[in-house]
Design an enzyme around this catalytic site. Structure first.
Site, PDB file in Angstrom:
ATOM      1  N   HIS A  43       0.902  -1.312   0.047  1.00 19.47           N
ATOM      2  CA  HIS A  43      -0.042   0.009   0.116  1.00 19.47           C
ATOM      3  C   HIS A  43       0.753   1.354   0.143  1.00 19.47           C
ATOM      4  O   HIS A  43       1.084   1.665   1.090  1.00 19.47           O
ATOM      5  CB  HIS A  43      -0.741  -0.082   1.103  1.00 19.47           C
ATOM      6  CG  HIS A  43      -1.945   1.001   1.193  1.00 19.47           C
ATOM      7  ND1 HIS A  43      -3.174   0.843   1.766  1.00 19.47           N
ATOM      8  CD2 HIS A  43      -1.866   2.280   0.570  1.00 19.47           C
ATOM      9  CE1 HIS A  43      -4.014   2.030   1.552  1.00 19.47           C
ATOM     10  NE2 HIS A  43      -3.061   2.822   1.107  1.00 19.47           N
ATOM     11  N   GLU A  72      -2.649  -1.510  -3.068  1.00 22.94           N
ATOM     12  CA  GLU A  72      -3.565  -0.657  -2.498  1.00 22.94           C
ATOM     13  C   GLU A  72      -3.422   0.630  -2.615  1.00 22.94           C
ATOM     14  O   GLU A  72      -2.210   1.077  -2.512  1.00 22.94           O
ATOM     15  CB  GLU A  72      -3.756  -1.394  -1.040  1.00 22.94           C
ATOM     16  CG  GLU A  72      -4.205  -2.687  -0.811  1.00 22.94           C
ATOM     17  CD  GLU A  72      -4.326  -2.940   0.749  1.00 22.94           C
ATOM     18  OE1 GLU A  72      -4.990  -3.684   0.983  1.00 22.94           O
ATOM     19  OE2 GLU A  72      -3.771  -2.266   1.440  1.00 22.94           O
ATOM     20  N   HIS A 203      -7.995  -6.009   7.048  1.00 26.02           N
ATOM     21  CA  HIS A 203      -7.406  -5.051   8.086  1.00 26.02           C
ATOM     22  C   HIS A 203      -7.878  -5.724   9.606  1.00 26.02           C
ATOM     23  O   HIS A 203      -8.945  -6.159   9.928  1.00 26.02           O
ATOM     24  CB  HIS A 203      -8.656  -3.838   7.803  1.00 26.02           C
ATOM     25  CG  HIS A 203      -7.712  -2.538   8.506  1.00 26.02           C
ATOM     26  ND1 HIS A 203      -6.918  -1.948   7.822  1.00 26.02           N
ATOM     27  CD2 HIS A 203      -7.792  -2.218   9.902  1.00 26.02           C
ATOM     28  CE1 HIS A 203      -6.466  -0.994   8.881  1.00 26.02           C
ATOM     29  NE2 HIS A 203      -6.929  -1.178   9.802  1.00 26.02           N
TER      30      HIS A 203
END
Length: 250
Positions: A43, A72, A203
């Site tokens: 990310h 991401e 997450h």
């Protein structure tokens, strides 16, 4: 079987805290692949607090033809310094999947998803851009979200359920509350699948809470796990930890 994508951001955080090249993100990637993971996630953010554009490029060459590569990021965050923007970076490296996340510099970590009922027209041109690159497009969403048919219509192929709220409730060890929040996630996943979307999740998933979540979501396509996995690897070793997650998913 649900694919395990290991998020390598925390490897980069540890490296950046000291400078230099250790721990080496390429070595970590190879270790995860050798342990059997099906994908790797990064990310990159404009402030480059962890994974950098150079890391993204290095991993692209390392992973191609071996495992899935999931990048991401916020497609609306402007270029800054060495960070060229998510669209430009993905155009260079052509990841398997792009996961769109509405994060900002002020967030320590991602803490909510897109609202597909409100954001669909804004997302449409960037989804088109990623699809034209040949990337599968996933969008980070909250449990209880709507707008899945509209998402399919503009070319979105998957959603990723933001599982932070589930992990938080799970940590309180109150079964009634866990069952309630899992019901909301299962309902969201079912509605997304009925609309034609595959369902990912990520997450704060961990070895402790992953099994129960997976059991509640039939057809779960992928989980992306980083913080807990890397934390657990400090005690158990990276290879052993990746294999432990694979055992749970199996």
């Amino acid at each position: 079987m649900t694919l395990l994508s290991v998020n390598l951001n925390k490897i980069a955080v540890l490296r950046n805290s000291r400078g230099g090249h250790e721990p080496d993100i390429a070595t970590a990637a190879n270790t995860c692949i050798d342990a059997g993971c099906g994908g790797l996630t990064v990310h990159p953010r404009p402030d480059q607090r962890h994974v950098t554009p150079a890391d993204v490029r290095t991993l692209a060459g390392l992973l191609r033809g071996r495992v899935e590569y999931n990048i991401e990021g916020n497609p609306f965050a402007p270029a800054r310094g060495d960070y060229p923007g998510l669209i430009a970076l993905c155009a260079e490296v052509k990841p398997t999947q792009v996961t769109l996340v509405p994060d900002s510099d002020g967030q320590i970590t991602s803490d909510h998803g897109f609202d597909l009922t409100k954001d669909i027209e804004t997302l449409k041109p960037v989804v088109t851009a990623f699809r034209e690159m040949g990337c599968r497009v996933s969008v980070f969403v909250d449990a209880g979200g709507e707008g899945f048919a509209e998402a399919v219509a503009i070319g979105i192929q998957r959603i990723e359920l933001y599982t932070g709220p589930y992990a938080e409730v799970f940590s309180r060890r109150r079964d009634r509350d866990v069952e309630s929040v899992l019901k909301a996630f299962a309902d969201t996943a079912q509605r997304a699948q009925q609309a034609g979307l595959a369902v990912n999740a990520g997450h704060d998933l961990s070895q402790a809470n992953l099994g129960r979540f997976k059991a509640a979501i039939p057809g779960l396509a992928e989980v992306s796990i980083g913080h807990a996995l890397i934390s657990e690897a400090l005690y158990q070793g990276l290879t052993n930890t990746v294999r432990a997650y694979l055992d749970i998913l199996a």
